[in-house]
Write a protein that holds these residues in place. Sequence first.
Motif, PDB file in Angstrom:
ATOM      1  N   LEU A   6      10.832   2.517   5.295  1.00 39.74           N
ATOM      2  CA  LEU A   6      11.778   2.961   4.273  1.00 39.74           C
ATOM      3  C   LEU A   6      13.226   2.601   4.599  1.00 39.74           C
ATOM      4  O   LEU A   6      14.143   3.083   3.930  1.00 39.74           O
ATOM      5  CB  LEU A   6      11.656   4.484   4.108  1.00 39.74           C
ATOM      6  CG  LEU A   6      10.251   5.000   3.756  1.00 39.74           C
ATOM      7  CD1 LEU A   6      10.254   6.521   3.631  1.00 39.74           C
ATOM      8  CD2 LEU A   6       9.730   4.359   2.476  1.00 39.74           C
ATOM      9  N   LYS A   7      13.436   1.758   5.610  1.00 40.69           N
ATOM     10  CA  LYS A   7      14.805   1.346   5.926  1.00 40.69           C
ATOM     11  C   LYS A   7      14.855  -0.160   6.168  1.00 40.69           C
ATOM     12  O   LYS A   7      13.880  -0.756   6.645  1.00 40.69           O
ATOM     13  CB  LYS A   7      15.321   2.105   7.148  1.00 40.69           C
ATOM     14  CG  LYS A   7      14.510   1.883   8.429  1.00 40.69           C
ATOM     15  CD  LYS A   7      15.053   2.724   9.568  1.00 40.69           C
ATOM     16  CE  LYS A   7      14.223   2.531  10.834  1.00 40.69           C
ATOM     17  NZ  LYS A   7      14.740   3.365  11.947  1.00 40.69           N
ATOM     18  N   PRO A   8      15.998  -0.795   5.844  1.00 42.59           N
ATOM     19  CA  PRO A   8      16.135  -2.240   6.045  1.00 42.59           C
ATOM     20  C   PRO A   8      16.447  -2.557   7.506  1.00 42.59           C
ATOM     21  O   PRO A   8      17.048  -1.750   8.225  1.00 42.59           O
ATOM     22  CB  PRO A   8      17.301  -2.615   5.135  1.00 42.59           C
ATOM     23  CG  PRO A   8      18.128  -1.365   5.069  1.00 42.59           C
ATOM     24  CD  PRO A   8      17.173  -0.216   5.165  1.00 42.59           C
ATOM     25  N   TYR A   9      16.048  -3.755   7.929  1.00 46.00           N
ATOM     26  CA  TYR A   9      16.276  -4.189   9.304  1.00 46.00           C
ATOM     27  C   TYR A   9      17.147  -5.437   9.325  1.00 46.00           C
ATOM     28  O   TYR A   9      17.036  -6.308   8.451  1.00 46.00           O
ATOM     29  CB  TYR A   9      14.939  -4.489  10.000  1.00 46.00           C
ATOM     30  CG  TYR A   9      14.207  -3.243  10.454  1.00 46.00           C
ATOM     31  CD1 TYR A   9      14.231  -2.844  11.784  1.00 46.00           C
ATOM     32  CD2 TYR A   9      13.518  -2.460   9.538  1.00 46.00           C
ATOM     33  CE1 TYR A   9      13.575  -1.691  12.194  1.00 46.00           C
ATOM     34  CE2 TYR A   9      12.857  -1.303   9.932  1.00 46.00           C
ATOM     35  CZ  TYR A   9      12.891  -0.921  11.265  1.00 46.00           C
ATOM     36  OH  TYR A   9      12.247   0.222  11.671  1.00 46.00           O
ATOM     37  N   ASP A  30       0.816  -1.218   0.000  1.00 46.79           N
ATOM     38  CA  ASP A  30       0.000   0.000   0.000  1.00 46.79           C
ATOM     39  C   ASP A  30       0.846   1.264   0.000  1.00 46.79           C
ATOM     40  O   ASP A  30       0.328   2.371  -0.240  1.00 46.79           O
ATOM     41  CB  ASP A  30      -0.927   0.024   1.225  1.00 46.79           C
ATOM     42  CG  ASP A  30      -2.042  -0.998   1.099  1.00 46.79           C
ATOM     43  OD1 ASP A  30      -2.355  -1.416  -0.039  1.00 46.79           O
ATOM     44  OD2 ASP A  30      -2.599  -1.414   2.140  1.00 46.79           O
ATOM     45  N   TYR A  31       2.151   1.145   0.278  1.00 50.38           N
ATOM     46  CA  TYR A  31       3.024   2.319   0.263  1.00 50.38           C
ATOM     47  C   TYR A  31       3.504   2.654  -1.148  1.00 50.38           C
ATOM     48  O   TYR A  31       4.232   3.628  -1.340  1.00 50.38           O
ATOM     49  CB  TYR A  31       4.226   2.103   1.182  1.00 50.38           C
ATOM     50  CG  TYR A  31       3.847   1.841   2.628  1.00 50.38           C
ATOM     51  CD1 TYR A  31       2.671   2.386   3.169  1.00 50.38           C
ATOM     52  CD2 TYR A  31       4.648   1.067   3.459  1.00 50.38           C
ATOM     53  CE1 TYR A  31       2.319   2.156   4.485  1.00 50.38           C
ATOM     54  CE2 TYR A  31       4.302   0.831   4.776  1.00 50.38           C
ATOM     55  CZ  TYR A  31       3.123   1.374   5.281  1.00 50.38           C
ATOM     56  OH  TYR A  31       2.765   1.156   6.589  1.00 50.38           O
ATOM     57  N   LEU A  32       3.095   1.844  -2.114  1.00 50.10           N
ATOM     58  CA  LEU A  32       3.411   2.117  -3.518  1.00 50.10           C
ATOM     59  C   LEU A  32       2.186   2.692  -4.207  1.00 50.10           C
ATOM     60  O   LEU A  32       1.052   2.279  -3.939  1.00 50.10           O
ATOM     61  CB  LEU A  32       3.827   0.824  -4.236  1.00 50.10           C
ATOM     62  CG  LEU A  32       5.190   0.238  -3.857  1.00 50.10           C
ATOM     63  CD1 LEU A  32       5.277  -1.193  -4.342  1.00 50.10           C
ATOM     64  CD2 LEU A  32       6.314   1.076  -4.470  1.00 50.10           C
ATOM     65  N   ASN A  74       4.285   9.606  -0.386  1.00 52.80           N
ATOM     66  CA  ASN A  74       4.926  10.533   0.542  1.00 52.80           C
ATOM     67  C   ASN A  74       4.520  10.268   1.987  1.00 52.80           C
ATOM     68  O   ASN A  74       5.223  10.674   2.925  1.00 52.80           O
ATOM     69  CB  ASN A  74       4.577  11.982   0.170  1.00 52.80           C
ATOM     70  CG  ASN A  74       5.166  12.374  -1.185  1.00 52.80           C
ATOM     71  OD1 ASN A  74       6.228  11.885  -1.564  1.00 52.80           O
ATOM     72  ND2 ASN A  74       4.462  13.245  -1.902  1.00 52.80           N
ATOM     73  N   THR A  75       3.395   9.608   2.173  1.00 54.69           N
ATOM     74  CA  THR A  75       2.885   9.356   3.533  1.00 54.69           C
ATOM     75  C   THR A  75       3.445   8.067   4.141  1.00 54.69           C
ATOM     76  O   THR A  75       3.053   7.682   5.244  1.00 54.69           O
ATOM     77  CB  THR A  75       1.347   9.267   3.493  1.00 54.69           C
ATOM     78  OG1 THR A  75       0.957   8.253   2.549  1.00 54.69           O
ATOM     79  CG2 THR A  75       0.735  10.593   3.092  1.00 54.69           C
ATOM     80  N   SER A  76       4.354   7.399   3.436  1.00 56.50           N
ATOM     81  CA  SER A  76       4.917   6.153   3.960  1.00 56.50           C
ATOM     82  C   SER A  76       5.698   6.418   5.241  1.00 56.50           C
ATOM     83  O   SER A  76       6.486   7.367   5.303  1.00 56.50           O
ATOM     84  CB  SER A  76       5.845   5.513   2.919  1.00 56.50           C
ATOM     85  OG  SER A  76       5.143   5.244   1.725  1.00 56.50           O
TER      86      SER A  76
END
Length: 772
Positions: A246-249, A216-218, A239-241
């Motif tokens: 937005l970062k790897p874990y 849904d962030y795409l 932009n609302t993500s």
Amino acid sequence: MKQLIKSILFLLACLVVASCSTTSRLKPGQYLYTGADININPDSSTRIDNQKEVKKTLESKTRPRPNKSILGIKYKLLIHNLAPDTVKPKGIGNWLKNKIGEPPVLLNDVKIKYNNDVLKSYLISQGYLQSDVTGDTVIKGKKGKAVYTVNTGIRYKINSITFPKDTGDLTHIINLNKDKTLLKVGDFYDLDTYKNERIRIDNDLKESGYFYFNPDYLILQVDSTIGKNLVDVNVNIKNTSPDAALKPYTIHNINIFPNYNLRRDSLLRSLKPIQYNDFNIYDNRNTFKPKLFDRLVFFKKGENYNRKDHNQSLNRMVNIGAFQDVRAEFLPIDSFRNNQLNLNIYLTPLKKNSLTFSVTGTSKSNNFVGSEVKLTQTTRNLFRGAEQLDISVSGGFETQVSGIAKGLNSYSFTAEGKLTFPQFIVPFYKPKTTNAFIPKTIASLSYQLLSRGSQYSLNAFKTEFGYNWKENIRKEHNFNPISVNFVHASFPDSATKENLFNSNPILRSSLENQFIIGSNYNFTYSNQMETARRNNIYFNGGVETSGNVWGLFVSKDELGRRGLFGTSLTQFVRLETDLRDYYKINKNVTWANRLNLGYGYAYGNSTSLPFVRQFFAGGSNDIRAFRARTLGPGTYKVPENKTFSDQGGDIKMMLNTELRFKIVSVLYGAVFVDAGNIWLRKEDKGDPAIPGSARLGSGFKLKNALNELAVGTGAGLRIDAQIFVIRLDGAFPIRKPYLPSGQRWVLDQVDFGSKMWRKENLILNIGIGYPF
């Protein structure tokens, strides 16, 4: 001819009466809804692609659905109308009226505007961006229907696809895999493809550590204003993500609770863990050996999270068969402020010991009925490595209720032990598997006693050691490098033995002591679990050898034969394949087909396959128009006075086709045709000293094979309750291979009105499960 005309007129009258009875209870102003008509582009001579399929799909999306019907007769509504207006909340009247029957669907229930919007939305999702739908109702008598006029316009195609600029790790991964995109220039606009493209990108990101990312962030922005019925597609990140997405874990601590339950939660968390490789194991009872988790958990400390390891770890922990509950919990350290996750794995073991008891009843097409009682003791985690030991004992009886041997009783006793290790155990080698399925090493030992009353008894010993593993969900392998079978027959006395062999010469080879030592391998492919497929396939192929490799370690006797314990070693190669195809004509009708081929080659000590490894024909799962094991070999027919009719062969060919259809609820029907036969590789010439011992026509010749096939047909009913299937099939032969050439087709002799014909030809089969 007059009789035919009368029958047709009677049928038409029935249809008219049935049609009238469906509307007889309607009140004034009520109209029975008969369904929806879809008219696509009625004012244009141009047809859209797949117009029939589009029309069918649009019709299926309209609501409500009209009353169910067969041949135009709304049978459920008829049943509903048979019941009185008022029925008790419980009872057969309520069951017939509201469970089996259904109330009338009225024209007033149709929401035209709602259906207009649904159909238009579907058309837009398929690329008809300028489509329009208008609906109306048409009334005729006491019935009414909805008519929808659809103007599709021209279907839009993709002109270009743009991905986000490579400005960081996340967008770099998206661009790195953009050549795998499902969106193609020139393809039609399709909303489902866009959704799947978002899922594809999300999977790529999950494999690179983006645990909190979501499809849904795409956003896929579509520009349809460029003209020429084309669209430009721009893939972007919303932009609302949230920042966490937005970062790897990476994986920090891996904490395993192998003996977890809610009652012990606080106690377990307070324990000092056992440190093993990258795992912290919290278990003061040492339920499992720590090295077991090397095969179950694919995550490593400090590595990026990835979905493949996640799924494979869960699948292995579930499929190992040691746990009743499996749960994996990923928790961020310090509330998303860094990029590390703690992995907590909670495992609740199954009970160590369990006892199961079962009683089964059997009814076979060779006129035997009986029952079996079975008791199984299961011990799990035997050596703290998730091993499983199954020990079972069973006893049963059968009695022949009709035929020449009426009253013949059979008793059996079986004891079996099976030990399963959830890993490959190979001397001097430790293979590693990395897929989602647990490989297994299985060792088994069994004994069976079968007593045929006062005639003879069989003692069978069997032991196997081998492996079972899956490549993936479709492919499975079974390999037993060691398989030993010893069958010993005993008789009340020598006179009984000789009388039995003289009256039934085939028993001489069937009941001789047999020693089978060899290897076997089976491969299975199936995509039947993929229910969305219209066509499903099942394939099983196997090879078994005896007396070749292992025979090298066995000495020869004075006649040059290899043997053990005074019994000759059986030597053969046996091949068998079973191919099945299931084609869904629609959701209620399936066309099932099977091809079953078998070939056995005996050599050395043996002239034909041992009786326990021969192929047989006839019976409820085979060629249903012939009794079990009575067909063949070849054109040979068992004499009527033979009490032992089991006929085996070295070669088998069988073809089945069956049309299966739903009748109502859990009741299904089928019509089928079966064809096939068995043959000996070399004709059985019998013993010259024993009259009637030869089986003429039993040998296989390729040029005669098709002319020697038996053919039967019939119909059946099945109760399919998902967890079990009860089947009743009635069949009769239409081709008998044992008749003289040129007279084998007997379709013209079918006479259901003749008691003698029914007695000689009509076969009823009761079975559990589908025949194939």
